[in-house]
Design an enzyme around this catalytic site. Structure first.
Site, PDB file in Angstrom:
ATOM      1  N   ASP A  53       0.867  -1.169   0.000  1.00 54.07           N
ATOM      2  CA  ASP A  53       0.000   0.000   0.000  1.00 54.07           C
ATOM      3  C   ASP A  53       0.911   1.228   0.000  1.00 54.07           C
ATOM      4  O   ASP A  53       2.103   1.122   0.295  1.00 54.07           O
ATOM      5  CB  ASP A  53      -0.889  -0.026   1.246  1.00 54.07           C
ATOM      6  CG  ASP A  53      -1.664   1.258   1.436  1.00 54.07           C
ATOM      7  OD1 ASP A  53      -2.305   1.718   0.479  1.00 54.07           O
ATOM      8  OD2 ASP A  53      -1.613   1.815   2.548  1.00 54.07           O
ATOM      9  N   ASP A  55      -0.214   5.128   0.893  1.00 50.45           N
ATOM     10  CA  ASP A  55      -0.478   6.116   1.943  1.00 50.45           C
ATOM     11  C   ASP A  55      -0.376   5.493   3.323  1.00 50.45           C
ATOM     12  O   ASP A  55      -0.996   4.466   3.610  1.00 50.45           O
ATOM     13  CB  ASP A  55      -1.879   6.715   1.770  1.00 50.45           C
ATOM     14  CG  ASP A  55      -2.002   7.548   0.506  1.00 50.45           C
ATOM     15  OD1 ASP A  55      -1.183   8.466   0.328  1.00 50.45           O
ATOM     16  OD2 ASP A  55      -2.916   7.286  -0.299  1.00 50.45           O
ATOM     17  N   ASP A 284      -1.659  -0.690   6.268  1.00 47.72           N
ATOM     18  CA  ASP A 284      -1.833   0.022   7.535  1.00 47.72           C
ATOM     19  C   ASP A 284      -3.297   0.202   7.922  1.00 47.72           C
ATOM     20  O   ASP A 284      -3.589   0.655   9.021  1.00 47.72           O
ATOM     21  CB  ASP A 284      -1.195   1.417   7.448  1.00 47.72           C
ATOM     22  CG  ASP A 284      -1.974   2.323   6.514  1.00 47.72           C
ATOM     23  OD1 ASP A 284      -2.788   3.128   7.001  1.00 47.72           O
ATOM     24  OD2 ASP A 284      -1.802   2.206   5.291  1.00 47.72           O
TER      25      ASP A 284
END
Length: 349
Positions: A53, A55, A284
């Site tokens: 991922d 961001d 996250d």
């Protein structure tokens, strides 16, 4: 004999240079670095790949959520230039205050993430990729918080939005994986073209291949001919040239799969491999990254988790228990609770 010695000396020099240039995981806690190094050693030069991922996983903070107020602050992204199809609900203007697009985005998220996730990618329509690249580079160099407003109920509130900050540890990991013949892919819930402007630009050090950056895709339009395309379409057809796309205009029309939640796992199947799973998946956010973390990671692969919020850590721990039990009940190998590397943003900054 002299010739043979010369060859050996040259080989030794080449090996020394290779060792000197090899990337080390210096911005990682020692236990995490050992686990990642073992994974890399076991999978080097075997056709393996990893998925990240972007961001809050590959860099700190969020690109779109900071680019939006940054462009509002500059006066280049306004309500007036917003595509009419994106005006989904009335603006919440109050006496003496005109609601910001950032606030509007927050209120769309209050309806459902499935409303605001696409919207915050679509909101950058009307700009060319060249224009957006300039603004992204400005944002990355800005180095200070961006003021923004939003509504807390009916009360107007303010906050400072941080621009992205490169995680040194992730930059190291991207490069070490690639140096060892492990392909690196990005699968982001942000607009693919925006993420590519950071992940594939050498100045930021990730050195991801442009074609390996996968995200929310909207149609791109040639302003002169009206022709429509996307990077994903061009890549599939074997005629992708990022530089040739710079003067194409971003439109709000979405391409699928949409790369959030289950769509991230769908992106692996659609764009990377139907059967071979990644040896590492990094994320996250439980909801958005959970599918590819639990359903995507190879049986002996690593789940890399950036622990940025206590409530997310609690949620992911609950998902680990839930999915482990579900795997056992289904008679499948129990992998959901195995091979986790968990770090905080501060540890890899």
């Amino acid at each position: 004999m002299t010739f043979a010695k010369g060859i050996l000396a040259a080989l030794a020099l080449a090996a020394a240079v290779g060792q000197a240039s090899a990337t080390e995981l210096e911005h990682w806690p020692a236990p995490a670095a050992r686990q990642l190094n073992a994974l890399i050693e076991a999978n080097a030069n075997k056709g393996a790949y990893a998925v990240f991922d972007m961001d809050n996983t590959s860099y700190r903070y969020d690109l779109e959520e900071s680019l939006l107020p940054y462009l509002e602050m500059k006066g280049v992204l306004t309500r007036d230039r917003l595509d009419p199809s994106l005006k989904l609900i009335p603006f919440k203007d109050q006496a003496g205050h005109k609601e910001s697009l950032f606030s509007y985005y927050y209120r769309l998220c209050e309806i459902d993430d499935m409303v605001c996730y696409p919207w915050v990618a679509q909101v950058f329509s009307g700009f060319t990729l060249r224009e957006l690249k300039g603004y992204v580079d400005e944002l990355m160099a800005y180095g200070k918080p961006i003021p923004a407003t939003y509504y807390d109920g009916d009360k107007l509130a303010t906050l400072d939005v941080e621009p992205p900050r490169v995680f040194s540890g992730q930059r190291e990991l991207y490069n070490k994986l690639m140096e060892n013949g492990i392909e690196v892919y990005v699968i982001s819930a942000a607009h693919e073209e925006l993420v590519r402007m950071v992940a594939a630009d050498p100045r930021y050090g990730y050195n991801a291949k442009p074609e390996n950056v996968i995200g929310v895709t909207t149609l791109l339009k040639n302003r002169k001919t009206g022709e429509l395309t996307t990077a994903r379409k061009q890549i599939a057809e074997g005629k992708y040239d990022p530089k040739a796309n710079l003067d194409l205009e971003v439109t709000p029309y979405l391409w699928t799969p949409a790369t959030w939640m289950a769509g991230k796992q769908a992106a692996i199947l659609t764009y990377i491999d139907r059967w071979k799973r990644p040896i590492l998946v990094a994320g996250d956010t439980p909801d958005s990254d959970g599918y590819m973390l639990f359903n995507g990671t190879a049986e002996n692969g690593v789940h890399l988790w950036v622990n940025r919020k206590a409530k997310y850590m609690e949620q992911i721990n609950g998902m680990i228990k839930q999915h482990s039990a579900a795997q056992a009940k289904a008679g499948l190998p129990v992998t959901a609770d195995r091979n986790w590397v968990i770090v905080t943003p501060e540890q890899i900054q």
